[in-house]
Design a protein around this motif. Structure first.
Motif, PDB file in Angstrom:
ATOM      1  N   LYS A  54      67.218  65.096  59.335  1.00  0.00           N
ATOM      2  CA  LYS A  54      68.649  64.308  59.627  1.00  0.00           C
ATOM      3  C   LYS A  54      69.238  64.715  61.053  1.00  0.00           C
ATOM      4  CE  LYS A  54      69.214  63.438  54.823  1.00  0.00           C
ATOM      5  NZ  LYS A  54      69.984  63.069  53.657  1.00  0.00           N
ATOM      6  N   ILE A  55      68.414  64.980  62.033  1.00  0.00           N
ATOM      7  CA  ILE A  55      69.045  64.920  63.362  1.00  0.00           C
ATOM      8  C   ILE A  55      69.067  63.722  63.871  1.00  0.00           C
ATOM      9  CG2 ILE A  55      68.367  65.930  65.705  1.00  0.00           C
ATOM     10  CD1 ILE A  55      66.841  68.182  64.246  1.00  0.00           C
ATOM     11  N   THR A  56      70.166  63.356  64.259  1.00  0.00           N
ATOM     12  CA  THR A  56      70.316  61.836  64.867  1.00  0.00           C
ATOM     13  C   THR A  56      70.677  61.903  66.296  1.00  0.00           C
ATOM     14  OG1 THR A  56      72.827  62.278  64.471  1.00  0.00           O
ATOM     15  CG2 THR A  56      71.654  61.204  62.755  1.00  0.00           C
ATOM     16  N   ASN A  57      70.518  60.653  67.177  1.00  0.00           N
ATOM     17  CA  ASN A  57      70.636  60.513  68.449  1.00  0.00           C
ATOM     18  C   ASN A  57      70.968  59.163  68.572  1.00  0.00           C
ATOM     19  OD1 ASN A  57      70.747  61.194  71.007  1.00  0.00           O
ATOM     20  ND2 ASN A  57      68.525  61.066  71.359  1.00  0.00           N
ATOM     21  N   TYR A  58      71.693  58.822  69.573  1.00  0.00           N
ATOM     22  CA  TYR A  58      72.464  57.605  69.733  1.00  0.00           C
ATOM     23  C   TYR A  58      72.427  57.159  70.762  1.00  0.00           C
ATOM     24  CZ  TYR A  58      74.560  58.345  65.195  1.00  0.00           C
ATOM     25  OH  TYR A  58      74.479  58.663  63.730  1.00  0.00           O
ATOM     26  N   ALA A  59      72.154  55.689  71.428  1.00  0.00           N
ATOM     27  CA  ALA A  59      72.548  55.142  72.890  1.00  0.00           C
ATOM     28  C   ALA A  59      74.124  55.498  73.083  1.00  0.00           C
ATOM     29  CB  ALA A  59      72.198  53.732  72.905  1.00  0.00           C
ATOM     30  N   ASP A  60      74.111  55.706  74.381  1.00  0.00           N
ATOM     31  CA  ASP A  60      75.540  55.890  74.835  1.00  0.00           C
ATOM     32  C   ASP A  60      76.348  54.968  74.594  1.00  0.00           C
ATOM     33  OD1 ASP A  60      74.598  57.607  77.925  1.00  0.00           O
ATOM     34  OD2 ASP A  60      74.614  58.322  75.887  1.00  0.00           O
ATOM     35  N   SER A  61      76.236  53.676  74.389  1.00  0.00           N
ATOM     36  CA  SER A  61      76.861  52.386  74.417  1.00  0.00           C
ATOM     37  C   SER A  61      77.496  52.539  72.857  1.00  0.00           C
ATOM     38  CB  SER A  61      76.094  51.166  74.620  1.00  0.00           C
ATOM     39  OG  SER A  61      74.896  51.010  73.802  1.00  0.00           O
ATOM     40  N   VAL A  62      76.940  53.297  71.791  1.00  0.00           N
ATOM     41  CA  VAL A  62      77.184  53.120  70.639  1.00  0.00           C
ATOM     42  C   VAL A  62      77.850  54.435  70.017  1.00  0.00           C
ATOM     43  CG1 VAL A  62      75.452  51.037  70.149  1.00  0.00           C
ATOM     44  CG2 VAL A  62      74.936  53.571  69.576  1.00  0.00           C
TER      45      VAL A  62
END
Length: 122
Positions: A54-62
């Motif tokens: 449950k480690i998460t990563n996101y695009a900067d735009s979102v």
């Protein structure tokens, strides 16, 4: 392993949508689950990923607007999208990577959903 995505639609700018993607098949374990999107005339881009831990990563735009989550018991990944903008308009695809079982053997899988359209009107 088949993935079925749902939850897309038409929403006004500033609105919210929640996408879901459920996997089916002889799944042993799902490692990474992710969402990508492809806007008209653009390349597919990774939006968010969640690991088995449950480690998460996101695009900067979102970042700060989208939240990815998963329910391992249901083999399902979600994408909560808030404060939507016209630039978020795209076809959204889910992806899962893991291990499947076939008879007494185990094989890796890397499956994509069929895509769900998200349209944000300004």
């Amino acid at each position: 392993v088949q993935l079925q995505a749902s939850g897309g639609g038409l929403v006004h700018s500033g609105g919210s949508l929640r996408l879901s993607c459920a996997a089916s098949g002889s799944i042993t374990v799902i490692n990474d689950m992710s969402w990508s999107r492809q806007a008209p005339g653009k390349q597919r881009e990774l939006v968010a990923v969640i690991t088995n831990s449950k480690i998460t990563n996101y695009a900067d735009s979102v970042k700060g607007r989208f939240t990815i989550s998963r329910d391992n018991a249901k083999s399902t990944v979600y994408l909560q999208m808030n404060d939507l903008e016209s630039e978020d308009t795209a076809v959204y695809y889910c992806n899962m990577k893991g291990v499947r079982r076939e008879r007494s053997s185990f094989f890796p899988f890397d499956s994509w959903g069929q895509g769900t359209q998200v349209t944000v009107s300004s």
